[in-house]
Scaffold this motif. Structure first.
Motif, PDB file in Angstrom:
ATOM      1  N   MET A  75       0.924  -1.162  -0.010  1.00 46.05           N
ATOM      2  CA  MET A  75      -0.005   0.086   0.066  1.00 46.05           C
ATOM      3  C   MET A  75       0.947   1.108   0.118  1.00 46.05           C
ATOM      4  O   MET A  75       2.070   1.284   0.287  1.00 46.05           O
ATOM      5  CB  MET A  75      -0.828  -0.056   1.153  1.00 46.05           C
ATOM      6  CG  MET A  75      -0.200   0.040   2.436  1.00 46.05           C
ATOM      7  SD  MET A  75      -1.163   0.478   3.916  1.00 46.05           S
ATOM      8  CE  MET A  75      -2.385  -0.989   3.830  1.00 46.05           C
ATOM      9  N   ALA A  76       0.264   2.422  -0.377  1.00 44.09           N
ATOM     10  CA  ALA A  76       0.888   3.678  -0.327  1.00 44.09           C
ATOM     11  C   ALA A  76       1.016   4.234   1.040  1.00 44.09           C
ATOM     12  O   ALA A  76       0.176   4.005   1.751  1.00 44.09           O
ATOM     13  CB  ALA A  76       0.493   4.461  -1.476  1.00 44.09           C
ATOM     14  N   GLN A  77       1.920   5.250   1.294  1.00 45.75           N
ATOM     15  CA  GLN A  77       1.665   6.070   2.512  1.00 45.75           C
ATOM     16  C   GLN A  77       0.575   6.596   2.690  1.00 45.75           C
ATOM     17  O   GLN A  77      -0.110   6.774   3.949  1.00 45.75           O
ATOM     18  CB  GLN A  77       2.739   7.150   2.538  1.00 45.75           C
ATOM     19  CG  GLN A  77       4.199   6.756   2.759  1.00 45.75           C
ATOM     20  CD  GLN A  77       4.619   6.134   4.299  1.00 45.75           C
ATOM     21  OE1 GLN A  77       3.820   6.711   5.185  1.00 45.75           O
ATOM     22  NE2 GLN A  77       5.283   5.243   4.432  1.00 45.75           N
ATOM     23  N   ASN A  80      -3.856   4.676   4.007  1.00 44.43           N
ATOM     24  CA  ASN A  80      -4.847   4.626   5.333  1.00 44.43           C
ATOM     25  C   ASN A  80      -5.591   5.900   5.517  1.00 44.43           C
ATOM     26  O   ASN A  80      -6.774   5.994   5.993  1.00 44.43           O
ATOM     27  CB  ASN A  80      -3.971   4.436   6.305  1.00 44.43           C
ATOM     28  CG  ASN A  80      -3.351   3.054   6.805  1.00 44.43           C
ATOM     29  OD1 ASN A  80      -4.038   2.115   6.097  1.00 44.43           O
ATOM     30  ND2 ASN A  80      -2.380   2.829   7.701  1.00 44.43           N
TER      31      ASN A  80
HETATM   32  C1  LIG Z   1      -1.955   1.396   7.724  1.00 39.75           C
HETATM   33  O1  LIG Z   1      -2.617   1.123   8.879  1.00 39.75           O
HETATM   34  C2  LIG Z   1      -2.196  -0.218   9.438  1.00 39.75           C
HETATM   35  C3  LIG Z   1      -3.329  -0.414  10.411  1.00 39.75           C
HETATM   36  O2  LIG Z   1      -3.256   0.738  11.547  1.00 39.75           O
HETATM   37  C4  LIG Z   1      -0.771  -0.363   9.548  1.00 39.75           C
HETATM   38  O3  LIG Z   1      -0.662  -1.521  10.108  1.00 39.75           O
HETATM   39  C5  LIG Z   1       0.002   0.229   8.302  1.00 39.75           C
HETATM   40  O4  LIG Z   1       1.249   0.144   8.637  1.00 39.75           O
HETATM   41  C6  LIG Z   1      -0.358   1.287   7.900  1.00 39.75           C
HETATM   42  N1  LIG Z   1       0.351   1.525   6.556  1.00 39.75           N
HETATM   43  C7  LIG Z   1       1.065   2.580   6.159  1.00 39.75           C
HETATM   44  C8  LIG Z   1       1.464   2.709   4.800  1.00 39.75           C
HETATM   45  O5  LIG Z   1       1.133   3.612   6.935  1.00 39.75           O
END
Ligand SMILES: *[C@@H]1O[C@H](CO)[C@@H](O)[C@H](O)[C@H]1NC(C)=O
Ligand SMILES: *[C@@H]1O[C@H](CO)[C@@H](O)[C@H](O)[C@H]1NC(C)=O
Ligand SMILES: *[C@@H]1O[C@H](CO)[C@@H](O)[C@H](O)[C@H]1NC(C)=O
Ligand SMILES: *[C@@H]1O[C@H](CO)[C@@H](O)[C@H](O)[C@H]1NC(C)=O
Length: 199
Positions: A75-77, A80
């Motif tokens: 996923m990207a930064q 979320n």
């Molecule tokens: C997005 O959120 C999830 C769950 O809180 C976390 O585990 C993950 O590291 C986050 N991803 C990024 C790219 O920040």
């Protein structure tokens, strides 16, 4: 002495000429035995009449519990913070069954990737191989590459090819949610109708 040198030169020139012509002949022979392309009658691959097959099954994407069938691989930064989880990439090995219950008879798996590709709605890029295990289709595959806007009642995704019984496949898959309620869980049961032209 001069004559002997002349003779040697003649022998050298003659044998060089023979050597090079053998090389050239060999090169030509090599090119002939590895032809790059040719036209074939379709019957030579046993291709007779194209037929239309309709497949109907349920797709189970399991996100919660001990036996999840998917994994978020990237996923990207910004993902979320995105209302459409834009940028999330999920690898799946989802069971396909005859009926809507998970315990229903298995007919194959959907193996591949879906990735959130829209910033304005939850819509996935689907890159799936449907790998069948049932009857005459056991071991045959159908490849889907399409757009799946998951809250649209009926989605249409192109079939871009296949293997085994589905060589030369083309057609489309219709997908509709059978049991999917995000307020309850992220698990989804999706009904698929696949219409495929193949030989
Ligand atoms: C997005 O959120 C999830 C769950 O809180 C976390 O585990 C993950 O590291 C986050 N991803 C990024 C790219 O920040
Ligand atoms: C080899 O191929 C070339 C080009 O196709 C042709 O001109 C030549 O005559 C061929 N030589 C022999 C020895 O067949
Ligand atoms: C999880 O899947 C494995 C393999 O398909 C199966 O043996 C096992 O019983 C499943 N566990 C649960 C809790 O459903
Ligand atoms: C499908 O083919 C595999 C490999 O040949 C075999 O092990 C399996 O039993 C077959 N499944 C069905 C349902 O026929």
């Amino acid at each position: 002495m001069a004559k002997a040198v002349a003779n040697l030169t003649t022998i050298f020139l003659t044998s060089s000429a023979i050597f090079f012509s053998i090389l050239v002949m060999h090169a030509n022979a090599t090119e002939k035995s590895y032809s790059f392309s040719r036209t074939l009658p379709p019957q030579s691959l046993g291709l007779k009449r194209e037929k239309l097959t309709h497949l109907h099954f349920f797709f189970h994407d399991v996100t919660t519990g001990t036996n999840t069938t998917n994994a978020v691989v990237a996923m990207a930064q910004s993902t979320n913070a995105s209302a459409t989880v834009f940028g999330e990439v999920v690898m799946v090995d989802d069971p396909l069954t005859v009926g809507p219950e998970k315990s229903s008879k298995p007919v194959g798996r959907a193996q591949g990737i879906y990735a959130s590709a829209s910033k304005s709605e939850i819509s996935f890029l689907m890159v799936l191989n449907l790998v069948f295990s049932e009857g005459e289709y056991n071991g045959s595959t159908i490849s889907i590459l399409g757009r799946n806007s998951i809250f649209t009642p009926l989605r249409e995704m192109p079939i871009v090819g296949g293997s085994g019984k589905f060589k030369f496949a083309r057609g489309y898959a219709h997908a509709s949610n059978y049991d999917f309620n995000v307020t309850k869980s992220l698990n989804a049961v999706v009904e698929y109708d696949v219409y495929v032209l193949h030989y």
